[in-house]
Each structure stands twice: as C-alpha cells, then as structure tokens.
Design an enzyme around this catalytic site. Structure first.
Site, short mmCIF file in Angstrom:
data_model
loop_
_atom_site.label_atom_id
_atom_site.label_comp_id
_atom_site.label_asym_id
_atom_site.label_seq_id
_atom_site.Cartn_x
_atom_site.Cartn_y
_atom_site.Cartn_z
N ALA A 247 0.82 -1.21 0.00
CA ALA A 247 0.00 0.00 0.00
C ALA A 247 0.85 1.27 0.00
O ALA A 247 2.08 1.22 0.09
CB ALA A 247 -0.94 -0.01 1.20
N HIS A 248 0.17 2.40 -0.05
CA HIS A 248 0.84 3.69 -0.20
C HIS A 248 1.76 4.01 0.99
O HIS A 248 1.50 3.65 2.13
CB HIS A 248 -0.17 4.82 -0.43
CG HIS A 248 -1.15 5.04 0.67
ND1 HIS A 248 -2.23 5.85 0.52
CD2 HIS A 248 -1.22 4.58 1.94
CE1 HIS A 248 -2.93 5.89 1.64
NE2 HIS A 248 -2.33 5.13 2.52
N ASN A 249 2.87 4.67 0.64
CA ASN A 249 3.85 5.17 1.61
C ASN A 249 4.67 4.08 2.29
O ASN A 249 5.44 4.38 3.21
CB ASN A 249 3.20 6.03 2.70
CG ASN A 249 2.61 7.31 2.18
OD1 ASN A 249 2.58 7.56 0.98
ND2 ASN A 249 2.12 8.14 3.07
#
Length: 341
Positions: A247-249
């Site tokens: 997922a993001h980051n």
C-alpha cells in the site's frame, strides 16, 4: 515527498493558484484569518511552506500544527488557537475532505497521450511488443523489454535491462535497472485514501510516486500503490511473489522476500532482509525490524523487533505462539474427555 514538497512535475500538473476566499468557497469552510497570499500547492503540516495549504485531521498532530510553516491551514474550530501567527485559517467540520477538494483543484495527474517508441526508448535494443501504450515524457533504458498490451504512463522512467511482462500498468513510477515485473502487475495506482465529507466518503488525492530500485522482482498481479504524498519505495534486490499488495507510503528495505497473497498496509516500514510467508498481513504504520520474519498467515498488529520470528493472529513471537497453541489444544482435549465421561 522525496523529491521535494511539490508533486513531481513529470506526473502532475500544478494548476492556477487560489486565494483564501477561493479556498473557502471550494470547501464550504469559514475564513477566520485571511491572507493576501495565493496558494499554489498542498502539503502535509511538516513540509508545507508559505505557498501551501495543509490541514489538521487529528488532534494527535497538534504539535505539528503549532510548528508548521504552512501559509494556510484547514482545521476544526477547536484547533484555531494552535495555528501559528501569520497563517491563514479556514475552519471546517471535515478538514481532510476539504483539503482533498483543494488538492483536486491545484494538482491534476497528467493525461496519457500516446507517443512513439522512438520518443521514449534509449536505443534500438529496447523491445516493444504489440499493443504497448507509451506515455509522453516516459523513458525506457537500453536492453529493456516491454510485454504486449502493457501501459507505461506519462513521465515513467524505466532503467536498463528491465523485463516488463504483458498487461502490466506502470504509472507515477521510477524504475531502476534489471527490474522484473511479471504479467498483470499494477504499479502507481492511487492508494486507498478516503475521508469523511459532508455528503459521505470522498477520495483523497494521492500525490506521491513509486520508487523501485535495482534488481527488484515483482510477481504477477501484484499491486504497489503510489504514495499519498511521500513515496512508496521498494529496496534493491527485493523479491515479491504473485498477488501481493503493497500500500501507499510503504518503505520496503533491501533483500526482502515477500511470498504470495501477503498484504502490507499503508506507511509500513520494512527493514532489510525481512521475510514474509504466504498470506501474511501487516496493519498500517508499523515497523518490521531488520532480519525479522513473519510466518505464513501471520497478522501483524504491532512493531516486530529486528531478528525476531512472529506467527499467529494477532502475530506474536513464535515461541509464545506455539506455547499458547499447545496449551489451548491440551485444554480442549481435557474438556472433551470430561464430556465423554
């Protein structure tokens, strides 16, 4: 963001600046402290400058608000007194949703405009199979192969000797040398970001990138989301199996091994040499220490110290997990015997 506090111009257009009154009209907020500045970008509290709009979505970030250099902040009414002097203030019941509306108004992903291989490829050693779509401003290094029906988005950079399979989508991404990406993988799509608005949930723009370093392998139908504002990073020589979700980051270290159907939630940091068994899962914002292992099916709901092996759901040190499993088994067995008697 790793490249600065403005979305990468290879992937995002920055639109016309807006004044405080424009922002209030756009968000339905109330201006309680005005400014003559026109604001050109959005940013988190920690990296915002005088031309940026930030927001406070949770009181745990009050100290970050007090230290922020943002030129304009969107806050709930009870946080107004914490805003630094000189910053414009807009009050909103839904600050993150309001900030999302500002993001959409100031930053827009660059549209896909197809170009020829000659405009994108370093030289004629690059192989472009049938049906590939190449975006304007993309770059593909010497000796790379791009599989049939793959889409390379605008601004994407792909290093030398990469092998990109068929039906892959790569957007908002910078790819190193000798990277392998198997069929159906999706890199750089928007991460799962939503905020509660006045009429329900709204999407929060994802303005970061995906950085894939040298010698990484990403399995078939794996998804790696771009960052919300900072980057999602996959470290050198990491090997990712099929059907994995990153997922993001997330920041994944070097030489990490991730088996199939593992899911890693947003903003997780994974140290070098970590191993994940199949169908492992990690909750958001946790840290997995260098050389740690998460057994197959393990559900991580806390930080994992370096070098430890965790198992179970919720995951815990494997010796503790095994002791508890044996104890539960014995208790169940004893209960069964009493019932039979």
């Amino acid at each position: 963001m790793a490249q600065g506090s403005t979305p990468d111009a290879r992937f995002f257009d920055t639109l016309s600046p807006l004044g405080v009154d424009d922002l209030a009209a756009l968000t339905g907020g109330e201006v309680v402290r005005s400014s003559e500045v026109r604001f050109a970008r959005v940013a988190p509290l920690a990296t915002a400058g005088e031309d940026a709009v930030a927001f406070l979505g949770d009181k745990k970030f009050l100290e970050a608000l007090k230290a922020s250099a943002a030129g304009c902040v969107i806050v709930p009414r009870e946080a107004v007194d914490a805003v630094p002097a000189g910053a414009a203030v807009i009050v909103s019941r839904t600050p993150q949703a309001a900030w999302a509306a500002v993001s959409w108004a100031l930053h827009r992903p660059i549209s896909l405009v197809g170009v020829t291989a000659a405009e994108v490829c370093e030289d004629d050693t690059v192989v472009i199979e049938p049906g590939v779509v190449l975006g304007q401003g993309a770059r593909i290094g010497r000796g790379a192969r791009i599989g049939a029906n793959t889409v390379i988005g605008p601004g994407v950079q792909i290093g030398r000797d990469c092998d990109i399979g068929p039906n892959v989508t790569i957007r908002f991404a910078l790819i190193g040398d000798r990277v392998k990406i198997y069929a159906g993988a999706r890199l750089g799509e928007a991460g799962f970001g939503a905020a509660g608005g006045a009429t329900g949930a709204v999407d929060v723009p994802q303005l970061g990138r995906v950085i894939v370093q040298d010698n990484v392998t990403l399995g078939a139908n794996t998804c790696v989301d771009r960052g919300a504002f900072d980057d999602t990073v996959i470290g050198e020589n990491t090997k990712v199996d099929n059907l994995v979700m990153i997922a993001h980051n997330c920041v994944i270290g070097r030489n990490v091994l991730i088996a199939g159907q593992t899911g890693i939630s947003g903003s997780v940091t994974v140290g070098d040499g970590v191993m994940f068994g199949g169908q492992a899962g990690v909750g958001d914002h946790f840290k997995i220490g260098v050389g740690a292992r998460v057994a197959a099916g393990g559900g991580v709901l806390g930080d994992v110290p370096a070098g430890e092996t965790w198992s179970g759901y919720p995951a815990k040190p494997i010796r503790q997990f095994l002791r508890e499993t044996v104890w539960v088994s014995k208790q169940a067995s004893r209960k069964g015997k009493r019932t039979d008697d």
